[in-house]
Write a protein that holds these residues in place. Structure first.
Motif, PDB file in Angstrom:
ATOM      1  N   ILE A 159       2.487   3.281   7.048  1.00 33.98           N
ATOM      2  CA  ILE A 159       1.272   3.910   7.582  1.00 33.98           C
ATOM      3  C   ILE A 159       0.623   4.799   6.530  1.00 33.98           C
ATOM      4  N   ALA A 160       1.422   5.597   5.829  1.00 35.15           N
ATOM      5  CA  ALA A 160       0.886   6.496   4.812  1.00 35.15           C
ATOM      6  C   ALA A 160       0.264   5.715   3.655  1.00 35.15           C
ATOM      7  N   VAL A 161       0.933   4.670   3.201  1.00 37.40           N
ATOM      8  CA  VAL A 161       0.402   3.860   2.100  1.00 37.40           C
ATOM      9  C   VAL A 161      -0.904   3.194   2.510  1.00 37.40           C
ATOM     10  N   LEU A 162      -0.960   2.660   3.722  1.00 38.96           N
ATOM     11  CA  LEU A 162      -2.192   2.023   4.196  1.00 38.96           C
ATOM     12  C   LEU A 162      -3.320   3.047   4.328  1.00 38.96           C
ATOM     13  N   THR A 163      -2.989   4.239   4.802  1.00 41.54           N
ATOM     14  CA  THR A 163      -3.994   5.296   4.924  1.00 41.54           C
ATOM     15  C   THR A 163      -4.563   5.653   3.557  1.00 41.54           C
ATOM     16  N   MET A 164      -3.696   5.775   2.576  1.00 37.66           N
ATOM     17  CA  MET A 164      -4.156   6.088   1.215  1.00 37.66           C
ATOM     18  C   MET A 164      -4.953   4.920   0.621  1.00 37.66           C
TER      19      MET A 164
ATOM     20  N   ARG B 295       1.852  16.979   4.767  1.00 36.23           N
ATOM     21  CA  ARG B 295       1.137  16.711   3.513  1.00 36.23           C
ATOM     22  C   ARG B 295       1.853  15.660   2.680  1.00 36.23           C
ATOM     23  N   ASN B 296       3.113  15.410   2.997  1.00 37.24           N
ATOM     24  CA  ASN B 296       3.927  14.476   2.210  1.00 37.24           C
ATOM     25  C   ASN B 296       4.679  13.510   3.118  1.00 37.24           C
ATOM     26  N   PRO B 297       3.963  12.705   3.892  1.00 37.34           N
ATOM     27  CA  PRO B 297       4.670  11.833   4.839  1.00 37.34           C
ATOM     28  C   PRO B 297       5.550  10.778   4.183  1.00 37.34           C
ATOM     29  N   ILE B 298       5.215  10.352   2.974  1.00 37.93           N
ATOM     30  CA  ILE B 298       6.059   9.350   2.312  1.00 37.93           C
ATOM     31  C   ILE B 298       7.377   9.982   1.891  1.00 37.93           C
ATOM     32  N   TYR B 299       7.330  11.190   1.342  1.00 34.64           N
ATOM     33  CA  TYR B 299       8.563  11.871   0.960  1.00 34.64           C
ATOM     34  C   TYR B 299       9.378  12.244   2.189  1.00 34.64           C
ATOM     35  N   LEU B 300       8.706  12.660   3.245  1.00 34.50           N
ATOM     36  CA  LEU B 300       9.398  12.939   4.508  1.00 34.50           C
ATOM     37  C   LEU B 300      10.076  11.667   5.007  1.00 34.50           C
ATOM     38  N   ALA B 301       9.371  10.552   4.927  1.00 32.28           N
ATOM     39  CA  ALA B 301       9.945   9.265   5.340  1.00 32.28           C
ATOM     40  C   ALA B 301      11.151   8.893   4.477  1.00 32.28           C
TER      41      ALA B 301
ATOM     42  N   THR C 163     -11.361  23.976  -2.704  1.00 31.59           N
ATOM     43  CA  THR C 163     -11.401  24.604  -1.388  1.00 31.59           C
ATOM     44  C   THR C 163     -10.936  23.648  -0.289  1.00 31.59           C
ATOM     45  N   ALA C 164     -11.320  22.390  -0.387  1.00 33.45           N
ATOM     46  CA  ALA C 164     -10.899  21.417   0.629  1.00 33.45           C
ATOM     47  C   ALA C 164      -9.378  21.312   0.674  1.00 33.45           C
ATOM     48  N   PHE C 165      -8.749  21.305  -0.496  1.00 33.63           N
ATOM     49  CA  PHE C 165      -7.287  21.251  -0.527  1.00 33.63           C
ATOM     50  C   PHE C 165      -6.691  22.553   0.002  1.00 33.63           C
ATOM     51  N   ALA C 166      -7.280  23.689  -0.337  1.00 32.67           N
ATOM     52  CA  ALA C 166      -6.790  24.985   0.151  1.00 32.67           C
ATOM     53  C   ALA C 166      -6.826  25.033   1.677  1.00 32.67           C
ATOM     54  N   HIS C 167      -7.874  24.507   2.281  1.00 36.39           N
ATOM     55  CA  HIS C 167      -7.963  24.461   3.750  1.00 36.39           C
ATOM     56  C   HIS C 167      -6.905  23.524   4.322  1.00 36.39           C
ATOM     57  N   TYR C 168      -6.692  22.408   3.656  1.00 36.06           N
ATOM     58  CA  TYR C 168      -5.676  21.450   4.082  1.00 36.06           C
ATOM     59  C   TYR C 168      -4.289  22.089   4.060  1.00 36.06           C
ATOM     60  N   VAL C 169      -3.987  22.828   3.000  1.00 29.72           N
ATOM     61  CA  VAL C 169      -2.695  23.511   2.875  1.00 29.72           C
ATOM     62  C   VAL C 169      -2.509  24.529   3.996  1.00 29.72           C
ATOM     63  N   GLN C 170      -3.577  25.202   4.377  1.00 31.90           N
ATOM     64  CA  GLN C 170      -3.488  26.204   5.440  1.00 31.90           C
ATOM     65  C   GLN C 170      -3.190  25.594   6.796  1.00 31.90           C
ATOM     66  N   ARG C 171      -3.680  24.384   7.043  1.00 32.34           N
ATOM     67  CA  ARG C 171      -3.504  23.797   8.378  1.00 32.34           C
ATOM     68  C   ARG C 171      -2.381  22.760   8.473  1.00 32.34           C
ATOM     69  N   THR C 172      -1.843  22.323   7.327  1.00 30.06           N
ATOM     70  CA  THR C 172      -0.827  21.274   7.357  1.00 30.06           C
ATOM     71  C   THR C 172       0.356  21.678   6.487  1.00 30.06           C
ATOM     72  N   ARG C 173       1.551  21.593   7.050  1.00 34.95           N
ATOM     73  CA  ARG C 173       2.760  21.953   6.308  1.00 34.95           C
ATOM     74  C   ARG C 173       3.104  20.900   5.261  1.00 34.95           C
ATOM     75  N   ARG C 174       3.883  21.334   4.298  1.00 32.99           N
ATOM     76  CA  ARG C 174       4.297  20.443   3.217  1.00 32.99           C
ATOM     77  C   ARG C 174       5.178  19.311   3.753  1.00 32.99           C
ATOM     78  N   TRP C 175       6.121  19.614   4.603  1.00 32.23           N
ATOM     79  CA  TRP C 175       7.050  18.595   5.117  1.00 32.23           C
ATOM     80  C   TRP C 175       6.761  18.268   6.569  1.00 32.23           C
ATOM     81  N   LEU C 176       6.964  19.216   7.448  1.00 34.51           N
ATOM     82  CA  LEU C 176       6.735  19.001   8.893  1.00 34.51           C
ATOM     83  C   LEU C 176       6.074  20.206   9.507  1.00 34.51           C
TER      84      LEU C 176
END
Length: 145
Positions: free
Chosen positions: A49-54, A80-86, A132-145
């Motif tokens: 799913i992550a690869v297809l999304t990218m 933020r890292n669903p492939i590494y989580l997977a 800024t877009a990445f900074a907002h993403y980091v604020q709302r989405t965790r690195r792992w889960l």
């Protein structure tokens, strides 16, 4: 010969460690084998799913390359890292499937190595490219889960 420094290589290396630890200390039942199999399948589906999304955003899944898009929707909205989580989920699944509880010690080592060796650099590239877009993403989405 050029060294292949990609996360799947590190996952395979850890999987080999899990496989080699099978006979040292065994624990498991048909239930743990079933749960392990389910986790492996879950991890593989998450990766796909992550690869297809990218791919739909026309950006790379290769960690050392420059990203062409910030992917923050779909599976990337909750990690933020669903492939590494997977990858980590697959590794846990292999430990259960192969009834190798000592192999579970490799899971935090794998997570630490991936974070230190790949994620930090990837996040720096994303921060530089998308600010800024990445900074907002980091604020709302965790690195792992």
């Amino acid at each position: 010969m050029k060294r292949i420094d990609l996360p799947p290589v590190w996952l395979a290396f850890c999987a080999l460690g899990v496989w080699l630890s099978r006979g040292i200390l065994t624990a498991g039942t048909a239930v743990t084998v079933g749960i392990g199999t389910a986790l492996i399948v879950l991890g593989l589906v998450m990766m796909a799913i992550a690869v297809l999304t990218m791919a739909r955003r026309h950006t790379t899944v290769i960690p050392h390359r420059e990203p062409s898009a910030l992917v923050s929707h779909g599976i990337f909205a909750w990690s933020r890292n669903p492939i590494y989580l997977a990858d980590a989920i697959v590794l846990v699944g292999l430990c259960l499937r192969w009834q190798a509880p000592l192999g579970l010690l490799l899971v935090p080592v794998f997570i630490w190595w991936i974070a230190r060796h790949f994620i930090v650099a990837e996040e720096a590239r994303l921060r530089a490219a998308f600010g800024t877009a990445f900074a907002h993403y980091v604020q709302r989405t965790r690195r792992w889960l």
